[in-house]
Design a protein around this motif. Sequence first.
Motif, mmCIF file in Angstrom:
data_model
loop_
_atom_site.group_PDB
_atom_site.id
_atom_site.type_symbol
_atom_site.label_atom_id
_atom_site.label_comp_id
_atom_site.label_asym_id
_atom_site.label_seq_id
_atom_site.Cartn_x
_atom_site.Cartn_y
_atom_site.Cartn_z
ATOM 1 N N UNK A 29 0.796 -1.216 0.000
ATOM 2 C CA UNK A 29 0.000 0.000 0.000
ATOM 3 C C UNK A 29 0.827 1.264 0.000
ATOM 4 N N UNK A 30 0.182 2.337 -0.422
ATOM 5 C CA UNK A 30 0.786 3.668 -0.444
ATOM 6 C C UNK A 30 -0.180 4.643 0.212
ATOM 7 N N UNK A 31 0.380 5.645 0.855
ATOM 8 C CA UNK A 31 -0.455 6.673 1.445
ATOM 9 C C UNK A 31 0.167 8.038 1.270
ATOM 10 N N UNK A 32 -0.673 9.068 1.244
ATOM 11 C CA UNK A 32 -0.189 10.439 1.122
ATOM 12 C C UNK A 32 -1.171 11.362 1.816
ATOM 13 N N UNK A 33 -0.628 12.397 2.459
ATOM 14 C CA UNK A 33 -1.512 13.340 3.120
ATOM 15 C C UNK A 33 -0.855 14.670 3.397
ATOM 16 N N UNK A 34 -1.665 15.587 3.908
ATOM 17 C CA UNK A 34 -1.181 16.929 4.223
ATOM 18 C C UNK A 34 -1.961 17.477 5.413
ATOM 19 N N UNK A 35 -1.295 18.314 6.186
ATOM 20 C CA UNK A 35 -1.926 19.059 7.272
ATOM 21 C C UNK A 35 -1.607 20.526 7.049
ATOM 22 N N UNK A 36 -2.637 21.363 7.132
ATOM 23 C CA UNK A 36 -2.453 22.801 6.961
ATOM 24 C C UNK A 36 -3.089 23.515 8.146
ATOM 25 N N UNK A 37 -2.323 24.426 8.736
ATOM 26 C CA UNK A 37 -2.818 25.230 9.855
ATOM 27 C C UNK A 37 -2.502 26.679 9.533
#
Length: 190
Positions: free
Chosen positions: A114-122
């Motif tokens: 599996x592969x995963x990708x994400x982002x957090x923006x504040x």
Amino acid sequence: QIEGGIKAELFNGKLSTTLSYYDITVNDAVRWENNGGTWSQIQDGVKTSKGFEVEVIAAPIKGWNIVAGYANNSSEFVEGAESVLGKTPYAAPETTINFWTSYKVQEGPIEGLGLGFGANNVSDSYVDDANTLLSPGYTALNGSVFLDKPTYRIGVKFNNISNEKYWANMGSYVQPQKTKNTVISFAYKF
């Protein structure tokens, strides 16, 4: 205090959405004050927080998962010392956004890969209630590669891929967060 929300599940559980709204007033709110270089907490204000949150969890096809969220918050002191009146309380960003998607192969010779990708923006937030010191907003990108089998899971997580220099706003001080780093994990299932 007014809080309310709606939760909906659609397409046989493939899409779940939560919407919520709040309007909160806090009496005798605690605030930080700098008295000649010494920080102290004083409990004498009234502050309000109004906003909404949206969360979406989706599984469009087997093996693919998506989690996304957005929050908008408007917060200010409406009563209290003149130094904070109309100001935003510390550590209260106006917007936060999170996103994570992953896909795991369901069959064949690479089943479980599996592969995963994400982002957090504040968004920007103040470090003090008088709004004299600003903690800049940030966007941190993350990724992962994993092998998930019935009896074990091996994963490699790539945190802060873009090597963003950012701080967690703790109110009256900020704490530096890790720059680009990698975490390897192994789990045995029984």
